[in-house]
Design an enzyme around this catalytic site. Sequence first.
Site, short mmCIF file in Angstrom:
data_model
loop_
_atom_site.label_atom_id
_atom_site.label_comp_id
_atom_site.label_asym_id
_atom_site.label_seq_id
_atom_site.Cartn_x
_atom_site.Cartn_y
_atom_site.Cartn_z
N HIS A 165 0.85 -1.18 0.00
CA HIS A 165 0.00 0.00 0.00
C HIS A 165 0.88 1.23 0.00
O HIS A 165 1.82 1.31 0.79
CB HIS A 165 -0.88 0.02 1.26
CG HIS A 165 -1.97 -1.00 1.23
ND1 HIS A 165 -3.06 -0.88 0.42
CD2 HIS A 165 -2.12 -2.16 1.90
CE1 HIS A 165 -3.84 -1.93 0.58
NE2 HIS A 165 -3.31 -2.72 1.48
N CYS A 207 -0.57 1.99 -5.05
CA CYS A 207 -1.33 3.19 -5.43
C CYS A 207 -0.33 4.34 -5.55
O CYS A 207 0.57 4.45 -4.73
CB CYS A 207 -2.34 3.54 -4.34
SG CYS A 207 -3.45 2.19 -3.98
#
Lengths: 393, 567
Positions: A165, A207
């Site tokens: 992440h 991301c």
Amino acid sequence: MLALLMLNILAYMTPNPDKTQIIIHLLSVISQNSAGQFFSSGHTNNWAVLVCTSRFWFNYRHVANTLSVYRSVKRLGIPDSHIVLMLADDMACNHRNPKPATVFSHKNMELNVYGDDVEVDYRGYEVTVENFLRVLTGRLPPSTPRSKRLLSDDRSNILIYLTGHGGNGFLKFQDSEEISNVELADAFEQMWQKRRYNELLFIIDTCQGASMYERFYSPNIMALASSQVGEDSLSHQPDLAIGVHLMDRYTFYMLEFLEDIHPASKTNMNDLFKVCPKSQCVSTPGHRTDLFLRDPGSVLITDFFGSVRKVELTMDAINLTDPIKQMEENPVNGEEQKEVYSYADQLPVSEIIHQKPKQKDWHPPDGFILGLWTLILLVFFKTYGIKHLKHIF
Amino acid sequence: MAEPKFRVCLCMFWAVCPKDDFQEELVIRPLHSGDIYASFQFRTLWDTDFMRENKVSHYRLFPKSLGQVISKFSVRELHISFTQGYWRTMQWGQPFIPSPPGAELWVWFQDSVTDVDATWKELTNVLSGIFCASLNFIDSTNTVQPSASFKPLGIGNVTDHSFLRYATLPREIVCTENLTPWKKLLPCGSKAGLAVLLKSEKLFHSSFHSQAVHIRSVCQDWQCKTTSWELRQTVNSVFDLHNSGQAKREWSLFKMFSRTLTEACPLASSSKLYIDITDNPQGEQFELSPATSLLSQAVVLGDRRTFSVYDLTQETTFGSVRSLNLLIRWKSNEGEMLRPLLHAERYVAGYGLQTGEIHTLMYNNHPYRSFPVLLLDSVPWYLRLYIHTLSVTSKGKDNKPSYIHYEPSKDRVKPHLLEMLIQLPPNSVTEVTVQFERALLKWTEYPPDPNHGFYVGSSVISSLVPSTVAMDTNSTRERPLFSSFFPCKEESSYFVRIYTEPLLVNLPTPDFSMPYNVICLTCTVVAVGYGSLYNLLTRSFQIEEPNPGLAKRIANVIRKMRGVPPL
């Protein structure tokens, strides 16, 4: 092609006797060029550092991402001793996994990327920012085993793959710390200054992954990311039996692309840049090649993902020395006086009951005790004066 | 067989021929609950001296990585095990090789080692690289030096416990990456012999799985004047009947391991498969196919058991299909399981995140004999034990231990060590309770998932349990591997070691978002408060003409050009 065209033109233009000489000369130049191209990448060994930074069962896809890259890299020839695999959590033998010792990348459990021959070097709590940076820069404690070290030199091509992440300028490690793009860029600069790599390929699937390579400033680094700043990288498909998403889109399509590569294929980096266009990935993959000296079109995929060894032919003969003779041991029969050994008693009750408490080593008094005694002595001498000293000692 | 001839040829070329020997065996024991217990043992014996001046350079059956570890760190004995799951003694009986959940490592060093702690730290790092496990988390906060337990299992005349170190990592996960290097230590790898059955997908789909490596010195012969090094690699696993998805009670090698046996390891001098048929003397409980005429009896764990033996070095065992798929089919379901004589439980009592109580219960199920039990407890420093609340009671009355050794913990340096020798009265439950208080750790010391809890390692209970049949004290007679693990000194009792459950304790966890909250709040207060105060103090007001309209501006420009004052 250009050379051949020139050759044809020259052949028509020059008179006959010189033609053959010019042709031979040009042909030798061409063959030297292709031989030169064969050796042009300049690396002699390949390393891979594959990191999954997420913990917890619902981040199954990050472990599957890393394991699928591991599988491709192993299939194309990089041995386990040259791969540093870091998995922040255990998904295969997790109690929530309905099929233990497996990690699947395709739904309907088609492909088990965990396999039967996997060696994880850093696992669980060991995957921290500090350990990752230490592996990259080589500043590890002396007792670290070889399988946990990145022993690259200035002729190594290193593939670094990160997944987890992330956000704008950082990547989260295990839900408790993060690594910023500045730290990563500085680590790569340290690697460059210590001559720890020849060329580096950096792939990140998180991301806003493009933010992680914005700050690189060392030469010979090529970077790929799964999404631009402001975009999220999405996951591919869930499996209803396992209950979680199995892979991320970018790595899924990259795995499909890599499955077609074999050690002798000539696919170059431009094809890798085209993997997962916006129609498949929803996010826009990005890449950065300005720091890389060679043209990406001339960089083979196997330069980073495989371990293609260069072979040098030699005509010299080498004489082998005599085989090593085993050391002659003294005949053991001479010594008859040998003590008789025996097995120890596992629970000698009477011995234990009468065991003397072991003598504790004497340690010098603690700082607190010393301070206390100094205070007492000072107060005493202050009150009664120094002339009483001779009465005491 | 080609193997002994090969060894003889080697001996002709070299003056001294180090003799090494490899044996493998698999014992399958059906359990009463329908599950099945499979225990693999691979033993390599090597007649060499690692402590010699000139390093050993020619390794044949003994793995080189372990040989180098032994000589570099002057190891006398090394026992390491990786276990997933907890052994349920009441349902499954006693295991052949006991092991606690997680990773356990205990090592006896030679008396030539000067700094045992530094050597221990280096050894754990090297082993973490060999076995792909996080053994580097073993440090002084979870290492203890037992004073009476864990006597050496091999040859030893000197037992100075300052050369012993014991550590356990209850949180350690066991998966394929631990099995892969373990299999690579075997002479035949996982390509031939019994090790082909060790496939991770089936092996980890079990209720209990444990793999271990045990290195020690053993006597070569009955005179015991020379010793040889023994390396035992063991795998114990219990397969669950319902988990593997079958309706009727029927087990086969293919169902357990998804493989069948095709050949023995060519380097093995003996390769055998034992099936425990003690509860099935006339074949009325279950049926074994293919049938075998070889029978063997062995005294193990205090009981005389009968085994059907399949010798894999014989071609006839594999039959015409050249593969052995053992099938055990049950016909009836009766039979009482023999209750194990000793078993133990442990749990945490209390409520809240401040205090608690650890209860350890030990059951002696023998009707009339009492026996001594040595309890070893190693509790991490963040559970502060109050030893004045320690109480040992049997049958409601106080039972004073004949030996207590307690080493208090030091915060962030070493754990508590409590060892007690307790005599368990016959047919009774002995309860050991001690109260503790939970400490608040510094916020950087918490793991990334602190709400999972913190593990306390299993208690180790070593005991000499009275046996129903006379144990065999002759250690050098040819015996199956599973009965020769623990050395036997007397005939009336056998040594057993059992492990309790590890505990999972919640420590008071701070709110980790607080530093961020505090910074945000402080910065906001400072910015708003100081900013407005500064404005009040330093802001000065000036009068400013309002902006004139467009027409006026153009007129002003013309006027400026003419030199006339503006409007």
